[in-house]
Design a protein around this motif. Structure first.
Motif, mmCIF file in Angstrom:
data_model
loop_
_atom_site.group_PDB
_atom_site.id
_atom_site.type_symbol
_atom_site.label_atom_id
_atom_site.label_comp_id
_atom_site.label_asym_id
_atom_site.label_seq_id
_atom_site.Cartn_x
_atom_site.Cartn_y
_atom_site.Cartn_z
ATOM 1 N N SER A 2 120.231 33.359 43.157
ATOM 2 C CA SER A 2 120.750 33.218 41.768
ATOM 3 C C SER A 2 122.224 33.087 41.831
ATOM 4 N N ASN A 3 122.952 33.225 40.996
ATOM 5 C CA ASN A 3 124.304 32.709 40.915
ATOM 6 C C ASN A 3 125.303 33.425 41.820
ATOM 7 N N ALA A 4 125.347 34.689 41.853
ATOM 8 C CA ALA A 4 126.309 35.402 42.665
ATOM 9 C C ALA A 4 125.659 36.647 43.182
ATOM 10 N N ALA A 5 126.089 37.087 44.358
ATOM 11 C CA ALA A 5 125.451 38.257 44.949
ATOM 12 C C ALA A 5 125.755 39.494 44.129
ATOM 13 N N THR A 6 124.753 40.289 43.859
ATOM 14 C CA THR A 6 124.914 41.542 43.121
ATOM 15 C C THR A 6 125.335 42.634 44.086
ATOM 16 N N PRO A 7 126.399 43.385 43.813
ATOM 17 C CA PRO A 7 126.810 44.458 44.711
ATOM 18 C C PRO A 7 125.697 45.464 44.880
ATOM 19 N N PRO A 8 125.564 46.043 46.079
ATOM 20 C CA PRO A 8 124.507 47.017 46.311
ATOM 21 C C PRO A 8 124.598 48.159 45.324
ATOM 22 N N GLY A 9 123.435 48.534 44.788
ATOM 23 C CA GLY A 9 123.368 49.633 43.840
ATOM 24 C C GLY A 9 123.549 49.236 42.412
ATOM 25 N N GLN A 10 123.996 48.009 42.177
ATOM 26 C CA GLN A 10 124.182 47.538 40.804
ATOM 27 C C GLN A 10 122.958 46.792 40.345
ATOM 28 N N GLU A 11 122.557 47.007 39.093
ATOM 29 C CA GLU A 11 121.347 46.375 38.573
ATOM 30 C C GLU A 11 121.551 44.886 38.436
ATOM 31 N N PRO A 12 120.610 44.065 38.935
ATOM 32 C CA PRO A 12 120.746 42.609 38.797
ATOM 33 C C PRO A 12 120.721 42.192 37.343
ATOM 34 N N ARG A 13 121.379 41.085 37.096
ATOM 35 C CA ARG A 13 121.432 40.550 35.735
ATOM 36 C C ARG A 13 120.047 40.172 35.264
ATOM 37 N N ALA A 14 119.673 40.565 34.047
ATOM 38 C CA ALA A 14 118.373 40.205 33.472
ATOM 39 C C ALA A 14 118.494 38.865 32.788
ATOM 40 N N PRO A 15 117.886 37.814 33.293
ATOM 41 C CA PRO A 15 118.028 36.478 32.702
ATOM 42 C C PRO A 15 117.214 36.343 31.446
ATOM 43 N N PRO A 372 115.424 25.104 55.760
ATOM 44 C CA PRO A 372 115.396 25.399 57.188
ATOM 45 C C PRO A 372 116.794 25.442 57.791
ATOM 46 N N GLY A 373 117.023 26.487 58.609
ATOM 47 C CA GLY A 373 118.301 26.630 59.281
ATOM 48 C C GLY A 373 119.405 27.199 58.418
ATOM 49 N N ALA A 374 119.142 27.553 57.169
ATOM 50 C CA ALA A 374 120.182 28.058 56.280
ATOM 51 C C ALA A 374 120.544 29.487 56.665
ATOM 52 N N PRO A 375 121.826 29.815 56.741
ATOM 53 C CA PRO A 375 122.216 31.212 57.012
ATOM 54 C C PRO A 375 121.749 32.116 55.871
ATOM 55 N N THR A 376 121.139 33.223 56.227
ATOM 56 C CA THR A 376 120.501 34.091 55.243
ATOM 57 C C THR A 376 120.932 35.532 55.467
ATOM 58 N N GLN A 377 121.146 36.244 54.389
ATOM 59 C CA GLN A 377 121.513 37.658 54.440
ATOM 60 C C GLN A 377 120.467 38.463 53.681
ATOM 61 N N VAL A 378 119.938 39.485 54.335
ATOM 62 C CA VAL A 378 118.996 40.417 53.729
ATOM 63 C C VAL A 378 119.655 41.781 53.726
ATOM 64 N N VAL A 392 119.878 36.436 50.141
ATOM 65 C CA VAL A 392 120.714 35.296 49.750
ATOM 66 C C VAL A 392 120.749 34.317 50.908
ATOM 67 N N ASN A 393 120.486 33.057 50.640
ATOM 68 C CA ASN A 393 120.581 32.032 51.673
ATOM 69 C C ASN A 393 121.486 30.900 51.214
ATOM 70 N N GLY A 394 122.081 30.212 52.180
ATOM 71 C CA GLY A 394 122.916 29.063 51.883
ATOM 72 C C GLY A 394 122.096 27.792 51.808
ATOM 73 N N PRO A 432 125.554 27.957 43.204
ATOM 74 C CA PRO A 432 126.326 26.713 43.029
ATOM 75 C C PRO A 432 126.441 25.889 44.308
ATOM 76 N N ASP A 433 126.435 26.555 45.484
ATOM 77 C CA ASP A 433 126.600 25.821 46.733
ATOM 78 C C ASP A 433 125.301 25.223 47.248
ATOM 79 N N GLY A 434 124.221 25.350 46.490
ATOM 80 C CA GLY A 434 122.943 24.809 46.926
ATOM 81 C C GLY A 434 122.020 25.834 47.526
ATOM 82 N N GLY A 435 122.466 27.065 47.634
ATOM 83 C CA GLY A 435 121.618 28.127 48.154
ATOM 84 C C GLY A 435 120.745 28.742 47.080
ATOM 85 N N PHE A 436 120.207 29.911 47.410
ATOM 86 C CA PHE A 436 119.288 30.580 46.483
ATOM 87 C C PHE A 436 119.417 32.078 46.673
#
Length: 467
Positions: A2-15, A372-378, A392-394, A432-436
């Protein structure tokens, strides 16, 4: 994800619900259905033509058209009958009004208007038999124009059977009147037959095309709704099977402990022994009921689902398997978990444990298939009350296979159902950069309220290629 990474511990935005992918499809189908049905109301109804059109000027357009024809044809008919055919002024005015004014009814009651105009045209044709020397007969040009407008309006509203009857009556009347006209007059009966048939055919084709499109849109709407419902039910059945395996473990432990307690504890009275036996019997009965329910929920080819369900303690193995699949994944866990080798996960309820693992698993599967091959953070974080899962992946680093270029949306539906089940919130969407991004916030302990009351929200909007 989604649009920007949510800081740990903060509730994600409700769309907002309006941004959901299913909502966009439903609104598009509804717009197409409105366009398809605007021009073709249901047969036999008194609803005017274009009554379902979205704009006001379109709804008024039929009235403007018939009013214009009536306003022109009434005086012109009276003038031509009086000056060219020698009909007296009173009769010519009456015939002009009777042959053209009923066009105003054609917008909402075309069949009624046709009966009036048809009778008036027959009367006018018999009147012209005495005044048609060398002139068009049995129908004047004004009669033909007004009758064509009426035939077009009638064929847009009435079924094919009525249209055929109207044209049959027109053909019969034209042939009879054409046979009794004066020999030196200009025959217009054949012209009336051909033009009225063309007008009726044109209107029928337009009406049937609109009805076909309307039925197609209705079928697409039904299919889309049923597909979404089937996806949701399948995911619920799968979750029920998994939760059964989790709960069955605890029920088995209760039964074993209740059976062995009288032998492990000294000085147990007969009343306490019977109480333990009652607890063990109740646990075994409940376990048996759940197993019978599981047999109903499981499909015949679901034997692989009988294995113990994974949890957050298996995240490292999941990430390693994803790396071997060609996706560079970084895993970030809370500090207490790192220090205690994942034993801290014992504080998380079984349902939340399983749901969090499945969310990460589905998110990484989507990355492998569609980026495929996108850098991903869990990353996982907890404040003691809530567990935040962020994947979050690029953008894709390799070309996406054609087989994976589109998705069914089942994965996002499953994520939303799992989050709703444990009373959490979920936010998914493109970057915005094409990731998810996939961001979930789950309560560490299961909610005491009914799972049927949704606590969080799910945004199922997705770009092509997500599942």
């Amino acid at each position: 994800m989604s649009n920007a990474a949510t800081p740990p511990g903060q509730e994600p935005r409700a769309p907002a619900e309006e941004r959901s992918g299913h909502g966009v499809r439903y609104r598009a189908l509804a717009s197409l259905r409105e366009a398809a049905t605007a021009f073709v109301p249901s047969s036999g109804a008194a609803e005017p033509l274009l009554a379902q059109a979205p704009k006001r000027w379109m709804r008024r357009l039929p009235y403007v058209i018939v009013l214009g024809f009536a306003a022109v044809l009434v005086p012109v008919t009276a003038q031509v009958l009086g000056s060219d055919y020698g009909v007296n002024d009173g009769l010519s005015g009456a015939l002009g009004f009777a042959q053209a004014a009923p066009l105003l009814l054609a917008v909402s009651r075309p069949l009624t208007a046709w009966w009036i105009v048809f009778v008036a045209d027959l009367i006018g044709a018999f009147v012209l038999l005495k005044h048609d020397d060398g002139r068009p007969s049995p129908f004047t040009a004004m009669v033909i124009v007004g009758y064509l407008v009426l035939c077009l309006a009638l064929s847009l509203r009435e079924p094919r059977r009525t249209v055929i009857g109207v044209w049959g009556a027109t053909v019969a009347a034209s042939l009879v009147l054409g046979g009794v006209r004066a020999p030196d007059s200009q025959d217009t009966s054949v012209l009336m037959i051909v033009l009225s048939g063309a007008a009726l055919l044109l209107g029928t084709l337009i009406r049937e095309r609109g009805e076909t499109r309307r039925r197609l849109v209705e079928q697409e709407t039904i299919s889309e709704t049923e597909r979404a419902r089937r996806t949701l039910l399948e995911e619920r059945a799968r979750i029920a099977r998994e939760l059964h395996d989790v709960v069955a473990h605890h029920m088995t432990v209760i039964s074993v402990q209740a059976d062995s307690a009288p032998y492990r504890l000294s000085g147990v009275s007969d009343d306490i022994r019977r109480e333990f036996e009652s607890i063990a019997v109740g646990a075994r009965d409940s376990l048996g009921e759940m197993r019978r329910l599981l047999e109903v929920l499981r499909s015949e080819d679901a034997r692989d689902e009988r294995a113990p369900q994974p949890g957050l303690d298996k995240l490292r193995q999941l990430v390693e398997a994803t790396r071997r699949g060609g996706v560079p994944v970084e895993l970030s866990l809370p500090k207490p978990v790192l220090e205690k080798d994942e034993k801290e996960w014992a504080k998380v309820s079984p349902a939340v444990d399983l749901s969090a693992y499945r969310i990460v698993q589905e998110a990484l599967s989507n990355v492998v298939r569609h980026a495929p091959g996108a850098p991903t953070q869990v990353s996982l974080s907890t404040d003691g009350r809530h567990l935040t899962v962020l994947v979050v992946n690029g953008p894709a680093a390799k070309p996406v296979s054609g087989l994976e270029s589109s998705g069914t949306g089942h994965g996002l539906v499953g994520m939303g159902e799992r989050v709703r089940l444990v009373g959490g919130t979920l936010d998914v969407g493109p970057l915005p950069d094409g990731g998810f991004r996939v961001a979930a916030r789950l309560p560490v302990a299961e909610p005491s309220s009914s799972a049927e009351e949704p606590v969080g929200s799910l945004e199922t909007a997705k770009e092509p290629g997500t599942s």
